[in-house]
Design a protein around this motif. Structure first.
Motif, short mmCIF file in Angstrom:
data_model
loop_
_atom_site.label_atom_id
_atom_site.label_comp_id
_atom_site.label_asym_id
_atom_site.label_seq_id
_atom_site.Cartn_x
_atom_site.Cartn_y
_atom_site.Cartn_z
N GLU A 98 0.88 -1.21 -0.04
CA GLU A 98 -0.01 -0.03 -0.13
C GLU A 98 0.81 1.41 0.06
O GLU A 98 1.91 1.32 0.74
N LYS A 99 0.72 2.13 -0.90
CA LYS A 99 1.52 3.27 -0.82
C LYS A 99 0.38 4.55 -0.69
O LYS A 99 -0.29 5.10 -1.69
N LYS A 100 0.76 5.07 0.39
CA LYS A 100 -0.21 6.19 0.87
C LYS A 100 0.38 7.38 0.05
O LYS A 100 1.31 7.93 -0.01
N PRO A 101 -0.61 8.01 -0.72
CA PRO A 101 -0.43 9.11 -1.46
C PRO A 101 -0.03 10.44 -0.71
O PRO A 101 -0.27 10.42 0.59
N PHE A 102 1.08 11.04 -1.15
CA PHE A 102 1.42 12.15 -0.56
C PHE A 102 0.48 13.32 -0.36
O PHE A 102 -0.19 13.36 -1.44
N GLU A 103 0.33 14.35 0.61
CA GLU A 103 -0.71 15.17 0.58
C GLU A 103 -0.36 16.44 -0.51
O GLU A 103 0.59 16.51 -1.01
N GLU A 104 -1.28 17.07 -0.95
CA GLU A 104 -1.23 18.03 -2.07
C GLU A 104 -0.17 19.02 -1.67
O GLU A 104 -0.35 19.54 -0.46
N GLY A 105 0.92 19.16 -2.20
CA GLY A 105 1.82 20.46 -1.97
C GLY A 105 3.03 19.72 -1.22
O GLY A 105 3.97 20.62 -0.77
N GLU A 106 2.67 18.56 -0.69
CA GLU A 106 3.91 18.25 0.30
C GLU A 106 5.29 18.06 -0.52
O GLU A 106 6.33 18.16 0.44
N PHE A 107 5.05 17.63 -1.80
CA PHE A 107 6.49 17.72 -2.50
C PHE A 107 7.38 18.93 -2.16
O PHE A 107 8.51 19.04 -2.44
N LYS A 108 6.78 20.06 -1.86
CA LYS A 108 7.41 21.40 -1.42
C LYS A 108 8.42 21.34 -0.30
O LYS A 108 9.22 21.81 -0.06
N TYR A 167 2.14 7.08 -16.82
CA TYR A 167 2.96 7.63 -16.07
C TYR A 167 2.87 6.85 -14.58
O TYR A 167 4.19 7.12 -13.93
N ASN A 168 2.06 6.47 -13.84
CA ASN A 168 2.03 5.88 -12.69
C ASN A 168 3.03 4.94 -12.72
O ASN A 168 3.77 4.59 -11.74
N SER A 169 2.93 4.05 -13.85
CA SER A 169 3.75 2.55 -13.98
C SER A 169 5.22 3.02 -14.14
O SER A 169 6.03 2.15 -13.31
N ILE A 170 5.54 4.44 -14.61
CA ILE A 170 7.09 4.45 -14.88
C ILE A 170 7.63 5.08 -13.36
O ILE A 170 8.59 4.62 -13.09
N GLU A 200 6.30 4.11 -10.46
CA GLU A 200 6.52 3.06 -9.83
C GLU A 200 7.74 2.35 -10.02
O GLU A 200 8.38 1.81 -8.94
N LEU A 201 8.18 2.14 -11.20
CA LEU A 201 9.60 1.50 -11.20
C LEU A 201 10.36 2.13 -10.93
O LEU A 201 11.45 1.64 -10.19
N TYR A 202 10.63 3.60 -11.11
CA TYR A 202 11.79 4.57 -10.71
C TYR A 202 11.83 4.47 -8.89
O TYR A 202 12.84 4.46 -8.61
N ALA A 203 10.68 4.51 -8.39
CA ALA A 203 10.50 4.38 -6.87
C ALA A 203 11.25 3.16 -6.27
O ALA A 203 12.00 3.23 -5.36
N ASP A 204 10.74 2.01 -6.86
CA ASP A 204 11.42 0.77 -6.82
C ASP A 204 13.10 0.92 -7.07
O ASP A 204 13.91 0.01 -6.06
N TRP A 205 13.53 1.52 -8.12
CA TRP A 205 14.99 1.59 -8.21
C TRP A 205 15.57 2.48 -7.11
O TRP A 205 16.68 2.17 -6.88
N GLY A 206 14.93 3.18 -6.50
CA GLY A 206 15.35 4.23 -5.54
C GLY A 206 15.50 5.59 -6.00
O GLY A 206 16.72 6.21 -5.47
N VAL A 207 15.03 5.88 -6.82
CA VAL A 207 15.27 7.31 -7.66
C VAL A 207 14.80 8.43 -6.75
O VAL A 207 13.72 8.42 -6.08
N HIS A 209 1.92 9.60 -5.91
CA HIS A 209 1.25 8.21 -5.66
C HIS A 209 2.18 7.17 -5.87
O HIS A 209 1.78 6.04 -5.59
N CYS A 210 3.59 7.41 -5.90
CA CYS A 210 4.67 6.21 -6.07
C CYS A 210 5.02 5.97 -4.86
O CYS A 210 5.67 4.83 -4.84
N GLY A 211 4.77 6.44 -3.85
CA GLY A 211 5.18 6.00 -2.41
C GLY A 211 6.56 6.61 -2.04
O GLY A 211 7.18 6.22 -0.88
N ARG A 212 7.45 7.24 -2.83
CA ARG A 212 8.64 7.79 -2.69
C ARG A 212 8.85 9.06 -2.94
O ARG A 212 8.52 9.73 -3.95
#
Length: 458
Positions: free
Chosen positions: A24-34, A196-199, A201-208, A235-238
């Protein structure tokens, strides 16, 4: 025996529950990326010295140098730039005649194993990311906007959909004109967001930790795809810092990009020519109001040190900029609070180049200052200022942008908010210039600059 079976069943249930929770990957809240880039990101990018040809050993060599010489000063990102998924790439342009792409069954690019050996057997960039993380650094990659043309031609399935294929979500409209690897993703089509979700998801798994996405901002700003990307990252979890590229990002998109990206380019590629610095100085004046924690107007990479080992512009060389021009570039980038991404081959640095990247006072200004503004711009004379509120300091940058004559640059101290005497220090040299009252004047050679720390004199 029944008791043992019951215990085994219980253990299996617990493990299954644990795996489900992990999935389960909890989405980040809106604007949390800042919150992921509260100060301007700092790192190294492979483009200026290796173009689309960088190899794993070169990435590791630059990471090793950064860990040993730059990490303590705040430099942390190590970024693989363009076309890491092409086996038969070349320098001095792109092989668009017969590129050999590497991708998985879902149309997602994978690293070319002949250049990144640790990516063998579908491991992707995870081993390289793990190596860079082991150094206490962060790992980044570059991608192009859109979906691979090969995925469209082969009608590859979109992961996370019920039978939607790549040929159902693409558009040839606004395809990148200078690199034809991808088509536009049509955001109105079912499956577009899932791609876009799929790529990611892949990058998050790699540790990007960082992604630079090209062809997003110019010649038009691709708002629909920026929205898809923002949603996918959230929504990628990372936490993945987002850099949009290249410029010039239109001012009409300023509000949108500052609410969707951590950094965005103001100009096209910056190289070691004076006109690039002069152009940056002009363009940057429109972006002062958008310099805020978490979202940064970007001056592009720092074209210092050894460039074009196998690069795109010119031959293998140390930067063509004079020492005065190098100081001017770094002074502009740091007082403007641009992200700092060194472009030259780090292991090839000389002592002077290293000194430009390790001045603690200058980097403190870069990370902690606020209220960047222009004092004046007239007849080749430019003055910028900012403040460090907690330390009660004012910073002043003076630039002679003229091509021929030395100029006297005079600043009224009252324009900086001072009444009475002030103490002024040259930040690059550490020299105490003395106590001044009313005004401060410096004579600067053409293309030269000065950077000063000012505080009230006791």
């Amino acid at each position: 025996m029944k008791r043992i079976n019951a215990i085994l069943i219980l253990v299996a249930v617990v493990l299954l529950s644990s795996c489900e929770k992990k999935a389960e990957k909890k989405p980040f809240e809106e604007g949390e990326f800042k919150n992921w880039a509260k100060t301007p990101p700092m790192g190294w990018n492979s483009w200026d010295c290796y173009g689309p040809t960088v190899r794993e050993d070169e990435m590791k060599a630059n990471a090793d140098y950064m860990a040993e010489n730059l990490k303590e000063y705040g430099w942390e990102y190590v970024v693989v730039d363009i076309r890491w998924f092409v086996e038969n790439t070349k320098s001095g342009g792109y092989n668009q005649k017969d590129p050999i792409y590497v991708m998985d069954e879902y149309g997602r690019y994978l690293p070319a194993v002949n250049r990144f050996p640790s990516a063998e057997n579908g491991k992707g960039f995870k081993p390289l990311a793990d190596y860079i993380h082991s150094k206490g650094l962060k790992f980044g990659i570059h991608i192009m906007r859109g979906i691979p043309t090969m995925a469209v031609d082969k009608k590859l399935p979109i992961k996370g959909t019920d039978g939607i294929t790549a040929d159902q979500i693409y558009s040839k409209e606004n395809q990148c004109k200078w690199l034809r690897d991808n088509y536009t993703v049509d955001a109105s089509k079912p499956g577009a967001q899932e791609y876009y979700n799929s790529i990611f998801e892949l990058y998050a798994d790699w540790g990007v930790d960082f992604i630079k996405i090209d062809d997003l901002s110019a010649p038009i700003y691709h708002e629909d795809e920026v929205n898809l990307i923002r949603h996918a990252i959230d929504h990628c979890g990372r936490p993945i810092v987002l850099s949009t590229s290249p410029g010039e990002t239109p001012l009409s998109a300023a509000n949108h990009v500052s609410n969707h990206a951590n950094m965005w380019r103001m100009v096209n590629d910056v190289w070691d020519s004076w006109w690039h610095i002069s152009h940056l100085s002009e363009v940057s004046k429109d972006w002062y109001g958008y310099i805020k924690p978490g979202t940064w107007p970007d001056c592009d990479m720092i074209p210092l040190g050894r460039l074009s080992v196998r690069g795109e512009v010119g031959k293998d060389r140390m930067t063509n900029l004079t020492k005065d021009e190098q100081y001017t570039l770094m002074t502009l980038f740091t007082i403007f609070r641009s992200p700092l991404f060194f472009g030259g081959d780090l292991p090839s640095n000389d002592a002077f180049t290293l000194s430009l990247s390790t001045n603690k006072e200058v980097l403190k200004m870069h990370s902690e200052s606020s209220d960047v503004r222009e004092l004046f711009r007239e007849e080749g004379k430019v003055a910028l200022t900012s403040k460090n509120v907690s330390d009660k300091l004012t910073y002043l940058a003076l630039f002679n942008m003229a091509d021929e004559s030395p100029l006297d640059l005079e600043v009224k101290l009252s324009d900086l908010g001072f009444v009475g005497k002030v103490k002024i220090v040259n930040m690059w040299t550490g020299e105490d210039l003395g106590v001044f009252e009313n005004d401060f004047t410096q004579n600067l050679a053409p293309h030269a600059s000065g950077l000063y720390k000012i505080e009230a004199s006791k």
